[in-house]
Write a protein that holds these residues in place. Structure first.
Motif, short mmCIF file in Angstrom:
data_model
loop_
_atom_site.label_atom_id
_atom_site.label_comp_id
_atom_site.label_asym_id
_atom_site.label_seq_id
_atom_site.Cartn_x
_atom_site.Cartn_y
_atom_site.Cartn_z
N GLY A 100 0.81 -1.27 -0.05
CA GLY A 100 -0.04 -0.03 0.01
C GLY A 100 0.75 1.21 0.04
N MET A 101 1.89 1.16 0.72
CA MET A 101 2.89 2.62 0.63
C MET A 101 3.60 2.68 -0.63
SD MET A 101 4.20 2.59 4.68
CE MET A 101 4.59 0.64 4.43
N ILE A 102 4.12 1.67 -1.13
CA ILE A 102 4.75 1.84 -2.47
C ILE A 102 4.09 2.67 -3.38
CG2 ILE A 102 5.79 0.72 -4.52
CD1 ILE A 102 7.59 0.73 -2.11
N PRO A 103 2.84 2.28 -3.85
CA PRO A 103 2.13 3.01 -4.68
C PRO A 103 1.63 4.64 -4.12
CG PRO A 103 1.16 0.89 -4.56
CD PRO A 103 1.97 0.99 -3.46
N ALA A 104 1.47 4.61 -2.88
CA ALA A 104 1.31 6.05 -2.28
C ALA A 104 2.30 6.96 -2.60
CB ALA A 104 1.02 5.95 -0.74
N LEU A 105 3.52 6.25 -2.52
CA LEU A 105 4.87 7.09 -2.41
C LEU A 105 5.07 7.64 -3.90
CD1 LEU A 105 7.10 8.46 -0.79
CD2 LEU A 105 8.59 6.24 -0.98
N CYS A 106 4.93 6.41 -4.90
CA CYS A 106 5.03 6.90 -6.35
C CYS A 106 4.00 7.59 -6.80
CB CYS A 106 4.89 5.48 -7.18
SG CYS A 106 5.99 4.04 -6.65
N TRP A 107 2.86 7.77 -6.18
CA TRP A 107 1.72 8.89 -6.60
C TRP A 107 2.27 10.00 -6.06
CZ3 TRP A 107 -1.27 12.56 -4.75
CH2 TRP A 107 -2.12 12.79 -5.28
N TYR A 109 5.41 11.22 -5.91
CA TYR A 109 6.41 11.99 -6.81
C TYR A 109 5.78 12.25 -8.27
CZ TYR A 109 9.44 11.52 -3.12
OH TYR A 109 10.47 11.80 -1.94
N MET A 110 5.02 11.07 -8.63
CA MET A 110 4.43 11.47 -10.12
C MET A 110 3.27 12.50 -10.30
SD MET A 110 4.16 7.35 -11.18
CE MET A 110 3.77 7.54 -12.91
N HIS A 111 2.58 12.54 -9.14
CA HIS A 111 1.51 13.75 -9.13
C HIS A 111 1.87 14.83 -8.22
CE1 HIS A 111 -1.08 11.14 -11.74
NE2 HIS A 111 -0.37 10.01 -11.19
N SER A 112 3.18 15.19 -8.21
CA SER A 112 3.17 16.13 -6.93
C SER A 112 2.51 17.40 -7.15
CB SER A 112 4.88 16.25 -7.18
OG SER A 112 5.35 16.98 -8.29
N THR A 113 2.23 18.13 -8.30
CA THR A 113 1.68 19.32 -8.33
C THR A 113 0.03 19.21 -8.47
OG1 THR A 113 1.66 19.22 -10.82
CG2 THR A 113 3.56 20.08 -9.76
N GLU A 114 -0.37 18.02 -8.23
CA GLU A 114 -1.99 17.83 -8.42
C GLU A 114 -2.91 18.10 -7.38
OE1 GLU A 114 -5.12 14.21 -9.87
OE2 GLU A 114 -3.00 13.91 -10.13
N VAL A 115 -2.25 18.01 -6.32
CA VAL A 115 -2.86 18.35 -4.92
C VAL A 115 -2.71 20.13 -5.01
CG1 VAL A 115 -2.64 18.26 -2.44
CG2 VAL A 115 -2.29 16.50 -3.59
N GLU A 116 -1.44 20.50 -5.21
CA GLU A 116 -1.23 22.04 -5.09
C GLU A 116 -2.38 22.64 -6.19
OE1 GLU A 116 1.95 25.35 -6.07
OE2 GLU A 116 2.68 23.15 -5.55
N ASP A 117 -2.35 22.19 -7.36
CA ASP A 117 -3.13 22.77 -8.33
C ASP A 117 -4.39 22.65 -8.10
OD1 ASP A 117 -0.87 23.24 -9.85
OD2 ASP A 117 -1.31 21.41 -11.02
N SER A 118 -5.18 21.75 -7.36
CA SER A 118 -6.46 21.50 -7.00
C SER A 118 -6.98 22.54 -5.92
CB SER A 118 -6.93 20.13 -6.48
OG SER A 118 -6.17 19.76 -5.37
N MET A 119 -5.89 22.86 -4.79
CA MET A 119 -6.30 23.57 -3.95
C MET A 119 -6.41 25.17 -4.39
SD MET A 119 -4.13 24.59 -0.36
CE MET A 119 -4.86 23.00 0.63
N LEU A 120 -5.06 25.32 -5.23
CA LEU A 120 -5.21 26.70 -5.85
C LEU A 120 -6.48 26.97 -6.81
CD1 LEU A 120 -1.44 27.14 -6.75
CD2 LEU A 120 -2.55 27.83 -4.45
N ASP A 121 -7.00 26.07 -7.51
CA ASP A 121 -8.15 26.33 -8.40
C ASP A 121 -9.23 26.59 -7.23
OD1 ASP A 121 -6.75 25.77 -10.54
OD2 ASP A 121 -7.12 23.43 -10.51
N VAL A 122 -9.31 25.90 -6.16
CA VAL A 122 -10.30 26.28 -5.23
C VAL A 122 -10.32 27.83 -4.80
CG1 VAL A 122 -11.52 25.87 -2.92
CG2 VAL A 122 -10.69 23.93 -4.50
N LEU A 199 8.00 10.59 6.05
CA LEU A 199 7.53 9.46 6.95
C LEU A 199 7.31 8.27 6.11
CD1 LEU A 199 6.22 8.68 9.64
CD2 LEU A 199 4.18 9.68 8.98
N LEU A 200 6.65 8.17 4.85
CA LEU A 200 6.50 7.11 4.14
C LEU A 200 7.80 6.51 3.74
CD1 LEU A 200 3.91 8.24 1.55
CD2 LEU A 200 3.63 6.58 3.58
#
Length: 238
Positions: A100-107, A109-122, A199-200
Protein backbone atom coordinates in the motif's frame (compact mmCIF):
# COMPACT_ATOMS: atom_id res chain seq x y z
CA UNK A 1 21.03 -17.71 20.24
CA UNK A 2 19.81 -16.89 16.72
CA UNK A 3 16.18 -17.23 17.78
CA UNK A 4 16.73 -15.09 20.87
CA UNK A 5 18.46 -12.37 18.82
CA UNK A 6 15.64 -12.40 16.26
CA UNK A 7 13.05 -12.07 19.01
CA UNK A 8 14.81 -9.04 20.50
CA UNK A 9 15.10 -7.35 17.11
CA UNK A 10 11.48 -8.16 16.31
CA UNK A 11 10.27 -6.62 19.56
CA UNK A 12 12.28 -3.45 18.91
CA UNK A 13 11.06 -3.26 15.31
CA UNK A 14 7.47 -3.78 16.47
CA UNK A 15 7.75 -0.79 18.80
CA UNK A 16 9.12 1.41 15.99
CA UNK A 17 6.42 0.26 13.57
CA UNK A 18 3.78 0.94 16.20
CA UNK A 19 5.04 4.51 16.61
CA UNK A 20 5.16 4.98 12.84
CA UNK A 21 1.60 3.69 12.51
CA UNK A 22 0.43 6.15 15.15
CA UNK A 23 2.31 8.93 13.34
CA UNK A 24 0.58 8.11 10.07
CA UNK A 25 -2.79 8.04 11.84
CA UNK A 26 -2.08 11.46 13.36
CA UNK A 27 -0.96 12.86 10.02
CA UNK A 28 -4.08 11.49 8.32
CA UNK A 29 -6.29 13.11 10.96
CA UNK A 30 -4.51 16.44 10.53
CA UNK A 31 -4.90 16.16 6.75
CA UNK A 32 -8.61 15.45 7.10
CA UNK A 33 -9.60 17.80 9.90
CA UNK A 34 -6.75 20.32 10.00
CA UNK A 35 -7.85 23.92 9.66
CA UNK A 36 -5.77 24.64 6.56
CA UNK A 37 -7.24 21.70 4.69
CA UNK A 38 -10.79 21.81 5.98
CA UNK A 39 -11.24 25.51 5.15
CA UNK A 40 -10.49 24.72 1.51
CA UNK A 41 -12.57 21.54 1.53
CA UNK A 42 -15.60 23.39 2.86
CA UNK A 43 -15.66 25.86 -0.04
CA UNK A 44 -14.70 23.39 -2.78
CA UNK A 45 -17.38 22.33 -5.23
CA UNK A 46 -18.70 18.78 -5.15
CA UNK A 47 -17.13 18.17 -8.56
CA UNK A 48 -13.75 19.54 -7.47
CA UNK A 49 -10.82 17.14 -7.65
CA UNK A 50 -9.62 18.51 -4.32
CA UNK A 51 -12.44 16.77 -2.45
CA UNK A 52 -11.58 13.41 -4.00
CA UNK A 53 -7.88 13.77 -3.20
CA UNK A 54 -8.64 15.00 0.31
CA UNK A 55 -10.90 12.07 1.17
CA UNK A 56 -8.66 9.49 -0.54
CA UNK A 57 -5.61 10.68 1.41
CA UNK A 58 -7.47 10.28 4.69
CA UNK A 59 -8.80 6.78 4.02
CA UNK A 60 -5.49 5.51 2.64
CA UNK A 61 -3.68 6.89 5.68
CA UNK A 62 -6.14 5.24 8.07
CA UNK A 63 -5.80 1.91 6.26
CA UNK A 64 -2.00 2.02 6.35
CA UNK A 65 -1.87 3.06 10.00
CA UNK A 66 -4.27 0.33 11.12
CA UNK A 67 -2.37 -2.29 9.12
CA UNK A 68 0.97 -1.23 10.61
CA UNK A 69 -0.37 -1.17 14.17
CA UNK A 70 -1.94 -4.61 13.71
CA UNK A 71 1.30 -5.98 12.22
CA UNK A 72 3.31 -4.56 15.14
CA UNK A 73 1.00 -6.12 17.72
CA UNK A 74 0.99 -9.49 15.99
CA UNK A 75 4.77 -9.59 15.61
CA UNK A 76 5.29 -8.68 19.27
CA UNK A 77 2.90 -11.40 20.46
CA UNK A 78 4.44 -13.88 18.02
CA UNK A 79 7.91 -13.14 19.39
CA UNK A 80 6.77 -13.75 22.95
CA UNK A 81 4.75 -16.90 22.25
CA UNK A 82 6.99 -18.19 19.43
CA UNK A 83 3.92 -18.91 17.31
CA UNK A 84 4.42 -19.74 13.66
CA UNK A 85 0.81 -18.87 12.83
CA UNK A 86 1.02 -15.39 14.36
CA UNK A 87 4.41 -14.82 12.75
CA UNK A 88 3.05 -15.70 9.32
CA UNK A 89 0.06 -13.39 9.86
CA UNK A 90 2.37 -10.55 10.92
CA UNK A 91 4.45 -11.10 7.79
CA UNK A 92 1.29 -10.88 5.68
CA UNK A 93 0.31 -7.58 7.37
CA UNK A 94 3.78 -6.14 6.79
CA UNK A 95 3.58 -7.18 3.13
CA UNK A 96 0.10 -5.66 2.80
CA UNK A 97 1.30 -2.36 4.26
CA UNK A 98 4.33 -2.41 1.97
CA UNK A 99 2.13 -2.96 -1.08
CA UNK A 100 0.00 0.00 0.00
CA UNK A 101 2.85 2.43 0.74
CA UNK A 102 4.80 1.90 -2.48
CA UNK A 103 1.93 3.12 -4.75
CA UNK A 104 1.26 6.00 -2.33
CA UNK A 105 4.89 7.13 -2.46
CA UNK A 106 5.01 6.76 -6.26
CA UNK A 107 1.80 8.79 -6.60
CA UNK A 108 3.31 11.48 -4.40
CA UNK A 109 6.25 11.97 -6.79
CA UNK A 110 4.44 11.37 -10.09
CA UNK A 111 1.53 13.70 -9.22
CA UNK A 112 3.39 16.17 -7.04
CA UNK A 113 1.59 19.22 -8.41
CA UNK A 114 -1.92 17.77 -8.59
CA UNK A 115 -2.75 18.46 -4.95
CA UNK A 116 -1.38 21.98 -5.13
CA UNK A 117 -3.19 22.75 -8.38
CA UNK A 118 -6.50 21.51 -7.01
CA UNK A 119 -6.16 23.66 -3.87
CA UNK A 120 -5.17 26.76 -5.82
CA UNK A 121 -8.07 26.20 -8.22
CA UNK A 122 -10.50 26.30 -5.29
CA UNK A 123 -9.02 29.58 -4.07
CA UNK A 124 -9.10 31.07 -7.57
CA UNK A 125 -12.80 30.23 -8.00
CA UNK A 126 -13.75 31.78 -4.67
CA UNK A 127 -11.58 34.85 -5.24
CA UNK A 128 -12.91 35.51 -8.74
CA UNK A 129 -16.51 35.13 -7.62
CA UNK A 130 -16.01 37.69 -4.85
CA UNK A 131 -14.19 40.01 -7.25
CA UNK A 132 -17.06 39.93 -9.74
CA UNK A 133 -19.77 40.13 -7.09
CA UNK A 134 -18.86 41.90 -3.86
CA UNK A 135 -22.06 40.73 -2.13
CA UNK A 136 -21.40 37.08 -2.92
CA UNK A 137 -21.97 34.42 -0.27
CA UNK A 138 -18.34 33.42 -0.75
CA UNK A 139 -17.12 36.65 0.82
CA UNK A 140 -17.02 35.25 4.35
CA UNK A 141 -15.30 32.09 3.12
CA UNK A 142 -12.62 34.10 1.33
CA UNK A 143 -12.00 36.13 4.48
CA UNK A 144 -11.65 32.91 6.48
CA UNK A 145 -9.08 31.56 4.00
CA UNK A 146 -7.06 34.77 4.35
CA UNK A 147 -7.13 34.51 8.13
CA UNK A 148 -6.10 30.84 8.20
CA UNK A 149 -3.23 31.15 5.73
CA UNK A 150 -2.23 34.64 6.97
CA UNK A 151 -2.24 36.01 3.44
CA UNK A 152 -4.12 38.46 1.31
CA UNK A 153 -5.17 38.21 -2.33
CA UNK A 154 -3.10 37.22 -5.31
CA UNK A 155 -1.25 39.00 -8.11
CA UNK A 156 -3.23 39.75 -11.23
CA UNK A 157 -1.98 40.85 -14.65
CA UNK A 158 -5.03 43.11 -14.91
CA UNK A 159 -4.12 44.96 -11.74
CA UNK A 160 -7.74 45.08 -10.54
CA UNK A 161 -7.37 43.22 -7.25
CA UNK A 162 -6.75 46.19 -4.99
CA UNK A 163 -10.45 46.78 -4.34
CA UNK A 164 -10.97 43.16 -3.34
CA UNK A 165 -7.98 43.17 -1.02
CA UNK A 166 -9.11 46.34 0.74
CA UNK A 167 -12.53 44.77 1.37
CA UNK A 168 -11.50 41.22 2.19
CA UNK A 169 -8.21 41.65 4.07
CA UNK A 170 -7.97 43.08 7.54
CA UNK A 171 -5.31 45.77 7.98
CA UNK A 172 -2.34 44.13 9.62
CA UNK A 173 1.00 42.54 9.02
CA UNK A 174 -0.18 40.05 6.37
CA UNK A 175 -2.03 42.69 4.36
CA UNK A 176 0.62 45.37 4.79
CA UNK A 177 3.34 42.99 3.63
CA UNK A 178 1.24 41.94 0.63
CA UNK A 179 1.65 38.21 1.26
CA UNK A 180 0.43 36.34 -1.80
CA UNK A 181 -2.05 33.56 -0.92
CA UNK A 182 -0.90 31.42 -3.83
CA UNK A 183 2.67 31.51 -2.55
CA UNK A 184 1.58 30.85 1.04
CA UNK A 185 -0.46 27.80 -0.02
CA UNK A 186 2.45 26.56 -2.13
CA UNK A 187 4.84 26.86 0.82
CA UNK A 188 2.44 25.16 3.23
CA UNK A 189 1.81 22.21 0.90
CA UNK A 190 5.51 21.84 0.13
CA UNK A 191 6.31 21.42 3.83
CA UNK A 192 3.37 19.08 4.40
CA UNK A 193 4.13 16.84 1.42
CA UNK A 194 7.81 16.77 2.34
CA UNK A 195 6.90 15.47 5.78
CA UNK A 196 4.60 12.87 4.19
CA UNK A 197 7.39 11.65 1.88
CA UNK A 198 9.88 11.38 4.75
CA UNK A 199 7.44 9.46 6.95
CA UNK A 200 6.50 7.05 4.15
CA UNK A 201 10.15 6.41 3.27
CA UNK A 202 11.09 5.62 6.86
CA UNK A 203 8.01 3.41 7.30
CA UNK A 204 8.78 1.47 4.11
CA UNK A 205 12.27 0.73 5.43
CA UNK A 206 10.92 -0.58 8.75
CA UNK A 207 8.24 -2.55 6.92
CA UNK A 208 10.85 -4.36 4.83
CA UNK A 209 12.88 -4.96 8.00
CA UNK A 210 9.78 -6.39 9.68
CA UNK A 211 9.17 -8.73 6.74
CA UNK A 212 12.74 -10.00 6.93
CA UNK A 213 12.57 -10.51 10.70
CA UNK A 214 9.19 -12.28 10.67
CA UNK A 215 10.26 -14.61 7.89
CA UNK A 216 13.52 -15.43 9.69
CA UNK A 217 11.62 -15.86 12.95
CA UNK A 218 9.20 -18.32 11.31
CA UNK A 219 12.05 -20.46 9.97
CA UNK A 220 13.88 -20.27 13.31
CA UNK A 221 10.83 -21.57 15.18
CA UNK A 222 10.27 -24.26 12.56
CA UNK A 223 13.81 -25.65 12.66
CA UNK A 224 14.06 -25.21 16.42
CA UNK A 225 11.01 -27.39 16.93
CA UNK A 226 12.41 -30.03 14.60
CA UNK A 227 15.73 -30.06 16.46
CA UNK A 228 13.97 -30.40 19.80
CA UNK A 229 12.23 -33.56 18.57
CA UNK A 230 15.35 -35.04 17.02
CA UNK A 231 16.78 -38.02 18.93
CA UNK A 232 13.75 -38.48 21.20
CA UNK A 233 12.05 -41.83 21.24
CA UNK A 234 9.00 -43.29 22.87
CA UNK A 235 9.14 -46.86 24.15
CA UNK A 236 6.02 -48.92 23.84
CA UNK A 237 5.32 -52.09 25.71
CA UNK A 238 4.69 -55.34 23.89
Amino acid sequence: MGLRSTKCQLMAASLCVMLLGLSIATLSTVTRYGLHFSVISNVALESSSYRDIHHAAFYVGVFLSMTLIFAALLSAVAAVRESRCLTATAFFCFALAFCGMIPALCWRYMHSTEVEDSMLDVYDLVYEEVRRNGSSSKRHELTLIHEVFLCCGKPSPLGDTAAVEHKMCHPGTAWAAGRDCLQEMHGFLKKHMGFVSTLLSITIGFTVYGMVLTSFHWFSIHFSNNLDRKGKYTLQGR
